[in-house]
Scaffold this motif. Structure first.
Motif, PDB file in Angstrom:
ATOM      1  N   SER A  93       1.114  -1.099   0.585  1.00 42.85           N
ATOM      2  CA  SER A  93      -0.177   0.083   0.249  1.00 42.85           C
ATOM      3  C   SER A  93       1.016   1.629  -0.119  1.00 42.85           C
ATOM      4  CB  SER A  93      -1.361  -0.052   1.412  1.00 42.85           C
ATOM      5  OG  SER A  93      -0.512  -0.190   2.532  1.00 42.85           O
ATOM      6  N   GLN A  94       2.130   0.994   0.115  1.00 39.56           N
ATOM      7  CA  GLN A  94       3.114   2.370   0.243  1.00 39.56           C
ATOM      8  C   GLN A  94       3.781   3.118  -0.896  1.00 39.56           C
ATOM      9  OE1 GLN A  94       6.526   1.435   3.111  1.00 39.56           O
ATOM     10  NE2 GLN A  94       7.214   3.343   2.703  1.00 39.56           N
ATOM     11  N   ASN A  95       2.711   4.582  -1.262  1.00 35.65           N
ATOM     12  CA  ASN A  95       3.287   5.657  -1.495  1.00 35.65           C
ATOM     13  C   ASN A  95       4.747   5.781  -1.935  1.00 35.65           C
ATOM     14  OD1 ASN A  95       0.552   5.659  -3.994  1.00 35.65           O
ATOM     15  ND2 ASN A  95       0.110   6.364  -1.544  1.00 35.65           N
ATOM     16  N   CYS A  96       5.301   6.603  -2.664  1.00 37.00           N
ATOM     17  CA  CYS A  96       6.775   6.717  -2.712  1.00 37.00           C
ATOM     18  C   CYS A  96       7.039   8.205  -1.321  1.00 37.00           C
ATOM     19  CB  CYS A  96       7.806   7.010  -3.510  1.00 37.00           C
ATOM     20  SG  CYS A  96       9.228   7.489  -4.122  1.00 37.00           S
ATOM     21  N   ALA A  97       6.307   8.037  -0.656  1.00 37.43           N
ATOM     22  CA  ALA A  97       6.730   8.989   0.181  1.00 37.43           C
ATOM     23  C   ALA A  97       6.220   8.685   2.109  1.00 37.43           C
ATOM     24  CB  ALA A  97       5.002   9.365   0.315  1.00 37.43           C
ATOM     25  N   ASP A  98       6.919   9.187   3.067  1.00 39.28           N
ATOM     26  CA  ASP A  98       7.305   9.103   3.985  1.00 39.28           C
ATOM     27  C   ASP A  98       5.517   9.307   4.829  1.00 39.28           C
ATOM     28  OD1 ASP A  98      10.016   9.545   3.579  1.00 39.28           O
ATOM     29  OD2 ASP A  98       9.866  11.702   4.432  1.00 39.28           O
ATOM     30  N   GLU A  99       6.112   8.381   6.582  1.00 34.68           N
ATOM     31  CA  GLU A  99       4.903   8.034   6.862  1.00 34.68           C
ATOM     32  C   GLU A  99       4.189   9.290   6.627  1.00 34.68           C
ATOM     33  OE1 GLU A  99       6.767   5.396   9.667  1.00 34.68           O
ATOM     34  OE2 GLU A  99       6.545   3.432   8.515  1.00 34.68           O
ATOM     35  N   ALA A 100       5.076  10.381   7.437  1.00 33.75           N
ATOM     36  CA  ALA A 100       4.399  11.197   7.925  1.00 33.75           C
ATOM     37  C   ALA A 100       3.619  11.924   6.518  1.00 33.75           C
ATOM     38  CB  ALA A 100       6.080  12.680   7.878  1.00 33.75           C
ATOM     39  N   PHE A 101       3.902  12.141   5.833  1.00 32.92           N
ATOM     40  CA  PHE A 101       3.034  11.820   4.449  1.00 32.92           C
ATOM     41  C   PHE A 101       2.496  13.242   4.768  1.00 32.92           C
ATOM     42  CE2 PHE A 101      -0.895  11.940   1.989  1.00 32.92           C
ATOM     43  CZ  PHE A 101      -0.465  10.753   1.040  1.00 32.92           C
ATOM     44  N   ARG A 102       3.127  14.457   4.584  1.00 32.08           N
ATOM     45  CA  ARG A 102       3.394  15.780   4.434  1.00 32.08           C
ATOM     46  C   ARG A 102       2.799  16.800   4.041  1.00 32.08           C
ATOM     47  NH1 ARG A 102       9.182  17.829   1.922  1.00 32.08           N
ATOM     48  NH2 ARG A 102       7.890  17.861  -0.330  1.00 32.08           N
ATOM     49  N   VAL A 103       1.636  16.081   2.339  1.00 34.74           N
ATOM     50  CA  VAL A 103       0.243  16.694   2.124  1.00 34.74           C
ATOM     51  C   VAL A 103      -0.871  16.419   3.477  1.00 34.74           C
ATOM     52  CG1 VAL A 103       1.239  16.170   0.121  1.00 34.74           C
ATOM     53  CG2 VAL A 103      -0.192  15.048   0.779  1.00 34.74           C
ATOM     54  N   LYS A 104      -0.935  15.705   3.937  1.00 31.09           N
ATOM     55  CA  LYS A 104      -2.176  15.225   5.101  1.00 31.09           C
ATOM     56  C   LYS A 104      -1.425  15.005   6.383  1.00 31.09           C
ATOM     57  CE  LYS A 104      -5.403  13.503   1.804  1.00 31.09           C
ATOM     58  NZ  LYS A 104      -6.823  13.367   1.049  1.00 31.09           N
ATOM     59  N   PRO A 105      -0.824  15.836   6.386  1.00 31.66           N
ATOM     60  CA  PRO A 105      -0.276  16.372   8.549  1.00 31.66           C
ATOM     61  C   PRO A 105      -0.588  15.319   9.263  1.00 31.66           C
ATOM     62  CG  PRO A 105       0.736  17.938   8.180  1.00 31.66           C
ATOM     63  CD  PRO A 105      -0.397  17.469   6.656  1.00 31.66           C
ATOM     64  N   ARG A 106      -2.091  16.072   9.171  1.00 31.71           N
ATOM     65  CA  ARG A 106      -2.563  15.883  10.855  1.00 31.71           C
ATOM     66  C   ARG A 106      -3.288  14.899  10.648  1.00 31.71           C
ATOM     67  NH1 ARG A 106      -8.703  18.529   9.088  1.00 31.71           N
ATOM     68  NH2 ARG A 106      -8.661  17.961  11.542  1.00 31.71           N
ATOM     69  N   TYR A 107      -3.308  13.461   9.562  1.00 39.28           N
ATOM     70  CA  TYR A 107      -3.643  12.154  10.517  1.00 39.28           C
ATOM     71  C   TYR A 107      -2.154  11.456   9.721  1.00 39.28           C
ATOM     72  CZ  TYR A 107      -7.994  14.311   7.952  1.00 39.28           C
ATOM     73  OH  TYR A 107      -8.834  15.180   7.954  1.00 39.28           O
ATOM     74  N   ALA A 108      -1.381  12.709  10.019  1.00 41.79           N
ATOM     75  CA  ALA A 108      -0.266  11.115  10.125  1.00 41.79           C
ATOM     76  C   ALA A 108       0.089  10.304  11.381  1.00 41.79           C
ATOM     77  CB  ALA A 108       1.377  11.813  10.361  1.00 41.79           C
ATOM     78  N   PRO A 109       0.479   9.411  11.731  1.00 44.00           N
ATOM     79  CA  PRO A 109       1.410   9.180  10.706  1.00 44.00           C
ATOM     80  C   PRO A 109       0.614   8.075   9.610  1.00 44.00           C
ATOM     81  CG  PRO A 109       1.600   7.562  12.676  1.00 44.00           C
ATOM     82  CD  PRO A 109       1.459   8.719  13.024  1.00 44.00           C
ATOM     83  N   TRP A 110       0.791   8.028   8.769  1.00 41.01           N
ATOM     84  CA  TRP A 110       0.312   6.889   6.972  1.00 41.01           C
ATOM     85  C   TRP A 110       0.874   4.896   7.870  1.00 41.01           C
ATOM     86  CZ3 TRP A 110      -2.658  11.048   5.481  1.00 41.01           C
ATOM     87  CH2 TRP A 110      -3.439  10.761   4.241  1.00 41.01           C
ATOM     88  N   VAL A 111      -0.237   4.729   7.868  1.00 39.35           N
ATOM     89  CA  VAL A 111       0.634   3.201   8.248  1.00 39.35           C
ATOM     90  C   VAL A 111      -0.038   2.220   7.332  1.00 39.35           C
ATOM     91  CG1 VAL A 111       0.326   1.479  10.084  1.00 39.35           C
ATOM     92  CG2 VAL A 111       0.072   3.996  11.172  1.00 39.35           C
ATOM     93  N   ASP A 112       1.332   1.919   6.285  1.00 39.70           N
ATOM     94  CA  ASP A 112       2.023   1.218   5.413  1.00 39.70           C
ATOM     95  C   ASP A 112       2.047  -0.341   5.512  1.00 39.70           C
ATOM     96  OD1 ASP A 112       0.339   2.499   3.197  1.00 39.70           O
ATOM     97  OD2 ASP A 112       1.539   4.218   3.795  1.00 39.70           O
ATOM     98  N   ILE A 113       1.780  -1.498   5.195  1.00 39.08           N
ATOM     99  CA  ILE A 113       2.302  -2.862   4.582  1.00 39.08           C
ATOM    100  C   ILE A 113       3.274  -2.559   2.970  1.00 39.08           C
ATOM    101  CG2 ILE A 113      -0.225  -3.901   3.781  1.00 39.08           C
ATOM    102  CD1 ILE A 113       1.123  -6.226   6.720  1.00 39.08           C
ATOM    103  N   MET A 114       3.801  -3.718   2.860  1.00 38.19           N
ATOM    104  CA  MET A 114       4.748  -3.716   2.224  1.00 38.19           C
ATOM    105  C   MET A 114       5.963  -5.099   2.351  1.00 38.19           C
ATOM    106  SD  MET A 114       4.597  -1.211  -0.176  1.00 38.19           S
ATOM    107  CE  MET A 114       5.750  -1.225  -1.016  1.00 38.19           C
ATOM    108  N   LEU A 115       5.507  -6.231   1.217  1.00 35.18           N
ATOM    109  CA  LEU A 115       5.934  -7.020   0.330  1.00 35.18           C
ATOM    110  C   LEU A 115       7.090  -7.608  -0.095  1.00 35.18           C
ATOM    111  CD1 LEU A 115       3.274 -10.028   0.635  1.00 35.18           C
ATOM    112  CD2 LEU A 115       4.798  -9.931   2.393  1.00 35.18           C
TER     113      LEU A 115
END
Length: 480
Positions: A238-260
């Motif tokens: 689910s992870q985009n090429c972006a930090d968990e802080a996801f600065r375009v929507k920081p009030r909802y951070a961290p963005w919690v993703d999963i990657m295989l």
């Protein structure tokens, strides 16, 4: 003048109404919703229907937009498989799961092949570090496609790794969605990649919005997240090429993703998915290789799944329904956006009612207030059927996972919402492996530890005006 305006009004309503009634590809609930809003709000809704009512991809002059199956066939690929070897490839999959895997195989023609290996990344930082290390070790080819690519630490490190690879002679291709990565396309980082020898392309560009609105839809997006390295490694999740802080929507951070991180024949299937997208690009660079990766002798079976407006309609809800019908003991799902159609909603309730433990993990605070309201409108029915609902507290749970009976997992970019079902290009992997499923299941368990249980008593206590609001948006969800 009055008669003229009345005549024009009738022609407008009748014209759009007939168009809606004549369509063969529209679900009954969507058809009814559009007819209702056109009667109640005729002028606004007719305009909205013109721009957003139909799934139409703008045509590129002289070129037809192929779906993945057609692309494989037109390029003589041996990755899609054929009916002669279908039965043999299913021997490693227990009879319980064969119907679901057969359905998954029917979407693009990809076969569930053995010989896959996978490693679950610990978190976003681990995924980024491993991905950059794999890129730095690449010798031949790197292909990436991201819906959102930001100019943050993750986005910059991945871009720099691509530039380093290109300068040492590795063929590097990078594609981004025109809307999700619109800031990157205008950024110095994009120009640096271009100057560094990375071949760039924009999927579904919006630089001419009026043309897009007149010939297609602005909200048709490429939501895929694909990373392919040397035809032997792919990352799925689910992870985009972006930090968990996801600065375009920081009030909802961290963005919690999963990657295989996966290796095996499924890499070539994902490569075909990327190649089919790249083929729509105006760039003249040669398409990526689609050679089949060497299977591991001790690997598990898996199949790649590509969904989107060019693929079979309703493929995702039908696949999820098949999987839920195959489950016997436990189903655990995490998704950030829960706007199910009747197929998925009925399948969830049916599984719970026949004794399967069904758990749904959603974010407590959603970055889309509309999606949050629509999700809550289904709580009463789900809870009454016995579905367990949990709301994740610390940040936005962005992981899209489905684990069944500790043996089968579906992981990728698809949300359980109508946008993923009908409008977005998505990519997923369906796998049969107890070890990998257990790893994903343990990650889901960590989500549950940070979640609050939603009870039927809490739903009963919802204020009347909020219930009306949630149910109203739920009724309009086929149009959202």
């Amino acid at each position: 003048m009055t008669w003229l305006l009345l005549t024009l009004h009738v022609i407008l309503i009748a014209g759009f109404g007939l168009r809606i009634l004549l369509r063969r590809d529209m679900r009954p609930d969507v058809r009814l919703a559009w007819l209702l809003v056109i009667v109640l709000l005729p002028y606004v809704s007719c305009l909205l229907y013109y721009f957003f009512g139909e799934v139409a991809l703008g045509r590129v002059p002289g070129r037809k937009r192929l779906n993945v199956r057609e692309f494989c066939q037109s390029h003589g690929s041996n990755v899609a498989g054929n009916s002669a070897c279908t039965l043999e490839t299913y021997t490693d999959i227990p009879a319980q799961w064969q119907p679901a895997f057969r359905y998954a195989s029917s979407i693009n023609g990809f076969l569930p092949l053995p010989g896959q290996v996978a490693e679950l990344m610990q978190d976003g930082d681990h995924a980024r570090a491993q991905l950059v290390a794999d890129m730095d070790a690449a010798q031949r080819e790197i292909n990436v496609l991201y819906y959102i690519w930001l100019e943050d630490e993750t986005g910059t490190q991945v871009a720099q790794a691509l530039i380093r690879a290109a300068r040492r002679g590795v063929t590097c291709r990078a594609m981004v969605d025109g809307l999700g990565s619109r800031a990157l396309v205008r950024s110095p980082l994009w120009r640096q990649m271009q100057q560094g020898g990375v071949h760039l392309s924009v999927a579904l560009p919006i630089n001419r919005p009026l043309t897009v609105m007149l010939t297609s839809r602005l909200d048709l997006r490429n939501h895929r997240k694909i990373t392919l390295i040397d035809e032997r490694i792919t990352y799925i999740g689910s992870q985009n090429c972006a930090d968990e802080a996801f600065r375009v929507k920081p009030r909802y951070a961290p963005w919690v993703d999963i990657m295989l991180r996966m290796q095996g024949p499924v890499v070539a299937q994902m490569q075909q998915t990327f190649a089919s997208d790249w083929a729509q690009s105006p760039t003249l660079i040669a398409p990526p290789s689609t050679e089949t990766a060497r299977p591991s002798p001790h690997g598990f079976s898996a199949v790649a799944i590509a969904e989107g407006p060019t693929e079979r309609p309703r493929a995702t809800p039908q696949l999820v329904s098949c999987l839920l019908a195959s489950a016997r003991h436990e189903v655990v799902i995490s998704t950030p956006y829960f706007v199910p159609d009747t197929t998925v909603l009925d399948a969830l309730c049916a599984a719970a009612l026949r004794g399967v433990s069904v758990t749904l993990i959603l974010p407590a605070r959603n970055d889309s207030w509309i999606v949050g309201a629509v999700s809550r409108s289904h709580y009463w029915r789900l809870l009454r059927a016995g579905v367990h609902i949990h709301e994740f507290r610390p940040g936005l749970l962005h992981a899209k996972t489905l684990c069944l009976d500790g043996a089968v997992s579906l992981i990728g970019s698809t949300n359980l919402d109508l946008r993923s079902f009908d409008l977005n290009f998505e990519n997923n992997v369906l796998l049969h492996d107890e070890a990998t499923t257990e790893a994903i299941r343990q990650r889901q368990q960590s989500y549950l530890r940070d979640s609050d249980v939603v009870t039927l008593e809490q739903v009963r206590a919802t204020r009347w005006w909020k219930r009306i609001w949630d149910n109203l948006l739920g009724a309009l969800s086929p149009l959202l």
